[in-house]
Design an enzyme around this catalytic site. Sequence first.
Site, PDB file in Angstrom:
ATOM      1  N   HIS A 126      24.842  16.335  10.346  1.00 24.48           N
ATOM      2  CA  HIS A 126      24.888  16.807  12.134  1.00 24.48           C
ATOM      3  C   HIS A 126      26.280  17.582  11.908  1.00 24.48           C
ATOM      4  CE1 HIS A 126      25.659  17.656  16.154  1.00 24.48           C
ATOM      5  NE2 HIS A 126      27.056  16.883  16.853  1.00 24.48           N
TER       6      HIS A 126
ATOM      7  N   ASP B  87      25.226  20.904   9.800  1.00 23.02           N
ATOM      8  CA  ASP B  87      24.689  21.999  11.503  1.00 23.02           C
ATOM      9  C   ASP B  87      24.962  22.493  11.856  1.00 23.02           C
ATOM     10  OD1 ASP B  87      21.690  22.509  11.955  1.00 23.02           O
ATOM     11  OD2 ASP B  87      22.792  21.215  14.165  1.00 23.02           O
TER      12      ASP B  87
END
Length: 101
Positions: free
Chosen positions: A76, A79
Amino acid sequence: MEGIEGICFQIICAVGNARSLYIEAIQEAKQKNFEKAEQLIAQGEASFVEGHKAHADLIAQEASGTSVQVNLLLAHAEDQLMSAEGFGILSKEFIDIYRQL
């Protein structure tokens, strides 16, 4: 919070702030406030660098032989890092377009 989780949250916070500043810069450019837009871009870039440095430290750790466990939180964070980078690039393009209008 320590370890990989702390670094991930450091990345997420820094690049999330950068992305918000990039979006705010676009909004300022839309209102023809180009000086303010440029200031926000500079602030966003500084915040992005903080997140990128934390990520680079993880890469250096891995390169030195200390394994970094990849988990959902790290995925995450990466990202968000890439998303903020894209917003940074696009925000500069939008500002240039608004200058031309």
